[in-house]
Design a protein around this motif. Structure first.
Motif, mmCIF file in Angstrom:
data_model
loop_
_atom_site.group_PDB
_atom_site.id
_atom_site.type_symbol
_atom_site.label_atom_id
_atom_site.label_comp_id
_atom_site.label_asym_id
_atom_site.label_seq_id
_atom_site.Cartn_x
_atom_site.Cartn_y
_atom_site.Cartn_z
ATOM 1 N N ASP A 216 29.299 36.253 37.864
ATOM 2 C CA ASP A 216 28.998 37.356 38.792
ATOM 3 C C ASP A 216 28.809 36.928 40.243
ATOM 4 O OD1 ASP A 216 29.332 39.456 37.095
ATOM 5 O OD2 ASP A 216 27.208 39.838 36.745
ATOM 6 N N ASP A 217 28.242 35.751 40.470
ATOM 7 C CA ASP A 217 27.971 35.318 41.840
ATOM 8 C C ASP A 217 29.142 34.579 42.483
ATOM 9 O OD1 ASP A 217 25.388 36.342 41.774
ATOM 10 O OD2 ASP A 217 24.568 34.525 40.882
ATOM 11 N N LYS A 218 30.255 34.483 41.762
ATOM 12 C CA LYS A 218 31.377 33.690 42.273
ATOM 13 C C LYS A 218 32.263 34.475 43.237
ATOM 14 C CE LYS A 218 31.789 30.455 38.430
ATOM 15 N NZ LYS A 218 32.576 30.009 37.301
ATOM 16 N N ASN A 219 32.951 33.722 44.104
ATOM 17 C CA ASN A 219 34.025 34.282 44.910
ATOM 18 C C ASN A 219 35.220 34.499 43.991
ATOM 19 O OD1 ASN A 219 32.363 33.891 47.164
ATOM 20 N ND2 ASN A 219 33.154 31.831 47.489
ATOM 21 N N ILE A 220 36.221 35.197 44.479
ATOM 22 C CA ILE A 220 37.367 35.506 43.612
ATOM 23 C C ILE A 220 38.700 35.241 44.296
ATOM 24 C CG2 ILE A 220 36.100 37.337 42.400
ATOM 25 C CD1 ILE A 220 38.096 39.293 43.978
ATOM 26 N N LEU A 221 39.733 35.135 43.447
ATOM 27 C CA LEU A 221 41.114 35.267 43.898
ATOM 28 C C LEU A 221 41.577 36.636 43.425
ATOM 29 C CD1 LEU A 221 42.658 31.776 43.097
ATOM 30 C CD2 LEU A 221 41.965 32.662 45.317
ATOM 31 N N LEU A 222 42.023 37.443 44.355
ATOM 32 C CA LEU A 222 42.523 38.786 44.058
ATOM 33 C C LEU A 222 44.048 38.727 44.086
ATOM 34 C CD1 LEU A 222 41.851 41.927 43.816
ATOM 35 C CD2 LEU A 222 42.244 41.986 46.290
ATOM 36 N N GLU A 223 44.684 39.066 42.965
ATOM 37 C CA GLU A 223 46.141 39.042 42.886
ATOM 38 C C GLU A 223 46.662 40.467 42.702
ATOM 39 O OE1 GLU A 223 47.501 36.390 39.866
ATOM 40 O OE2 GLU A 223 46.497 34.642 40.720
ATOM 41 N N LEU A 224 47.551 40.875 43.592
ATOM 42 C CA LEU A 224 48.168 42.205 43.518
ATOM 43 C C LEU A 224 49.672 42.025 43.361
ATOM 44 C CD1 LEU A 224 46.338 43.854 46.581
ATOM 45 C CD2 LEU A 224 45.568 43.798 44.222
ATOM 46 N N ARG A 225 50.245 42.682 42.368
ATOM 47 C CA ARG A 225 51.693 42.556 42.132
ATOM 48 C C ARG A 225 52.326 43.926 41.957
ATOM 49 N NH1 ARG A 225 49.816 38.250 39.414
ATOM 50 N NH2 ARG A 225 50.570 36.231 40.143
ATOM 51 N N ALA A 226 53.464 44.129 42.640
ATOM 52 C CA ALA A 226 54.213 45.372 42.476
ATOM 53 C C ALA A 226 54.848 45.403 41.086
ATOM 54 C CB ALA A 226 55.297 45.471 43.552
ATOM 55 N N GLY A 227 54.754 46.549 40.426
ATOM 56 C CA GLY A 227 55.362 46.703 39.101
ATOM 57 C C GLY A 227 56.452 47.741 39.154
ATOM 58 N N ALA A 228 56.412 48.692 38.216
ATOM 59 C CA ALA A 228 57.424 49.750 38.173
ATOM 60 C C ALA A 228 57.373 50.581 39.447
ATOM 61 C CB ALA A 228 57.178 50.630 36.946
ATOM 62 N N GLY A 229 58.536 50.857 40.025
ATOM 63 C CA GLY A 229 58.581 51.704 41.213
ATOM 64 C C GLY A 229 59.228 51.056 42.415
ATOM 65 N N GLY A 230 59.620 49.785 42.289
ATOM 66 C CA GLY A 230 60.378 49.130 43.362
ATOM 67 C C GLY A 230 59.677 49.110 44.703
ATOM 68 N N ASP A 231 60.370 49.592 45.733
ATOM 69 C CA ASP A 231 59.849 49.564 47.103
ATOM 70 C C ASP A 231 58.526 50.308 47.221
ATOM 71 O OD1 ASP A 231 62.035 48.124 47.882
ATOM 72 O OD2 ASP A 231 63.127 49.843 48.709
ATOM 73 N N GLU A 232 58.423 51.433 46.537
ATOM 74 C CA GLU A 232 57.197 52.243 46.617
ATOM 75 C C GLU A 232 56.000 51.475 46.058
ATOM 76 O OE1 GLU A 232 54.660 55.483 47.389
ATOM 77 O OE2 GLU A 232 56.585 54.858 48.223
ATOM 78 N N ALA A 233 56.225 50.699 44.999
ATOM 79 C CA ALA A 233 55.150 49.892 44.409
ATOM 80 C C ALA A 233 54.703 48.813 45.396
ATOM 81 C CB ALA A 233 55.616 49.257 43.098
ATOM 82 N N ALA A 234 55.676 48.202 46.087
ATOM 83 C CA ALA A 234 55.353 47.168 47.080
ATOM 84 C C ALA A 234 54.529 47.758 48.225
ATOM 85 C CB ALA A 234 56.637 46.539 47.623
ATOM 86 N N LEU A 235 54.861 48.961 48.638
ATOM 87 C CA LEU A 235 54.088 49.627 49.692
ATOM 88 C C LEU A 235 52.669 49.931 49.222
ATOM 89 C CD1 LEU A 235 56.832 52.110 50.980
ATOM 90 C CD2 LEU A 235 55.885 50.155 52.241
ATOM 91 N N PHE A 236 52.530 50.277 47.941
ATOM 92 C CA PHE A 236 51.211 50.597 47.398
ATOM 93 C C PHE A 236 50.343 49.334 47.291
ATOM 94 C CE2 PHE A 236 48.329 51.992 43.824
ATOM 95 C CZ PHE A 236 47.596 52.877 44.605
ATOM 96 N N VAL A 237 50.969 48.181 47.054
ATOM 97 C CA VAL A 237 50.217 46.919 47.067
ATOM 98 C C VAL A 237 49.515 46.761 48.418
ATOM 99 C CG1 VAL A 237 50.417 44.395 47.151
ATOM 100 C CG2 VAL A 237 51.579 45.668 45.341
ATOM 101 N N ALA A 238 50.251 47.038 49.507
ATOM 102 C CA ALA A 238 49.673 46.923 50.853
ATOM 103 C C ALA A 238 48.539 47.921 51.042
ATOM 104 C CB ALA A 238 50.764 47.145 51.910
ATOM 105 N N ASP A 239 48.708 49.144 50.515
ATOM 106 C CA ASP A 239 47.674 50.176 50.647
ATOM 107 C C ASP A 239 46.396 49.785 49.897
ATOM 108 O OD1 ASP A 239 49.409 51.719 52.144
ATOM 109 O OD2 ASP A 239 50.107 52.890 50.424
ATOM 110 N N VAL A 240 46.571 49.254 48.680
ATOM 111 C CA VAL A 240 45.414 48.855 47.874
ATOM 112 C C VAL A 240 44.707 47.652 48.501
ATOM 113 C CG1 VAL A 240 44.709 47.903 45.631
ATOM 114 C CG2 VAL A 240 46.261 49.848 45.721
#
Length: 355
Positions: free
Chosen positions: A104-128
């Motif tokens: 709980d007290d640790k720092n993290i690595l946050l990994e976001l990957r685009a899945g189904a949806g192509g370009d729109e998924a990649a744009l949503f990665v940036a939004d999230v």
């Protein structure tokens, strides 16, 4: 009786206090540090436990005085004040009694990957990522991009960031899974809603003591970086791919121009991924998963839907629906989501612990 469950914690706290004053412990720095940390973790619980026992005893004493001609009215008045305190104290104590997640007290690595949806998924990665960044800023956390792979129409196909600060993993561990978005893409001329998805992984950072990767178990490949970044990007083999042979887990970094820096970053990611895989294996082998997470914490579990036309966010694990998507995405107001998730997780853990 609930009161009887509290005494072992008080006894252990007293035992640690005696041990810490022992000359043998004082000469053993490692043991002293370990005991001090355990005592610190018990302090709040013991303080509330003592107050609960005092309050419960006072209630019993006043009940016995209700029939007394002189003290009956005073006892009744005391009971009116004391009795409502007990359920509130009990709720607080149950939360404090729950087993602590060591990460709980640790720092993290946050990994976001685009899945189904192509370009729109990649744009949503940036939004999230922007949503998490704004929340991190408000929480006083530090966020740094470790690696990114740009999308063809903007956004990111993949993004890895390090988030450092107090209680980062404790809050963000519930974010692991598939996040689905429903909205009308800018390129959509007919106004039709498209559905896309991204995968979020939340991995606690680890040190060398927790994960000892043997050099012989790691295969290193170097190659030329791809993507934008100027002429210097493709002139040297600076990109690094590390493979942990026993598990097949891979980490590849190409963001830095220095091979040495890319290797250091890749090693950090590789260690965290190997640790996460082991953690998931342990969770899969125990029935106590809900003590640590809401749902299974699996990357393949659909946890949330972001519906832009309806300004609606739905968390499928706890049936939470909020009509405040713009506030959450634009302002990072994730408290609206985190607080119900944590309350649900605590309730499940209390049930499972039989408290």
């Amino acid at each position: 009786m609930f009161k009887e469950k509290l005494q072992p914690f008080i006894d252990r706290h007293n035992e640690i206090t005696k041990l810490l004053s022992s000359p043998d412990i004082a000469s053993d720095i490692s043991r002293m540090t370990e005991l001090s940390k355990e005592q610190s973790g018990l302090n709040d619980l013991v303080e509330k436990a003592k107050l609960y026992i005092e309050t419960a005893d006072a209630i019993e004493e006043n009940k016995e005085l209700l029939g007394d001609a002189e003290l009956g009215d005073l006892a009744k008045e005391e009971l009116t004040e004391l009795e409502p305190m007990l359920p509130a104290l009990e709720s607080e104590i149950k939360i404090l009694m729950l087993p602590k997640d060591k990460n709980d007290d640790k720092n993290i690595l946050l990994e976001l990957r685009a899945g189904a949806g192509g370009d729109e998924a990649a744009l949503f990665v940036a939004d999230v990522f922007r949503m998490y960044s704004r929340y991190a800023e408000q929480a006083g956390w530090k966020i740094e991009i470790i690696s990114s792979n740009d999308g063809t129409a903007g956004g990111y196909k993949e993004l890895i960031a390090q988030i450092s600060g107090e209680g980062v993993y404790a809050l963000l561990k519930y974010e692991a899974g598939i996040h689905r978005v429903q909205r009308v893409p800018d390129t959509e001329t007919q106004g039709r809603v498209h559905t896309s998805a991204i995968t979020v992984a939340v991995i606690p950072e680890v040190d060398d003591v927790e994960v000892d990767l043997k050099p012989n178990d790691i295969k290193m490949d170097v190659y030329r970086s791809s993507g934008c970044g100027g002429q210097s990007v493709n002139t040297t083999d600076s990109a690094v791919r590390l493979t942990h042979i026993p598990t097949g887990i891979v980490a590849a970094i190409q963001d830095e121009k220095s091979q040495h820096k890319n290797k250091a970053k890749a090693m950090k990611v590789l260690k965290a991924r190997v640790y996460e895989a082991e953690l998931q294996k342990q969770l899969d082998e125990t029935s106590s998963q809900r003590k640590l997470q809401v749902g299974t914490g699996s990357r393949s579990e659909k946890i949330r839907t972001y519906n832009y036309p309806q300004n609606r966010l739905t968390d499928h694990r706890i049936g939470l629906t909020l009509y405040a998507l713009d506030d959450i995405m634009n302002n990072g107001n994730l408290k609206l989501v985190f607080e119900p998730l944590m309350a649900h997780a605590r309730t499940e853990a209390i049930k499972e612990a039989g408290l």
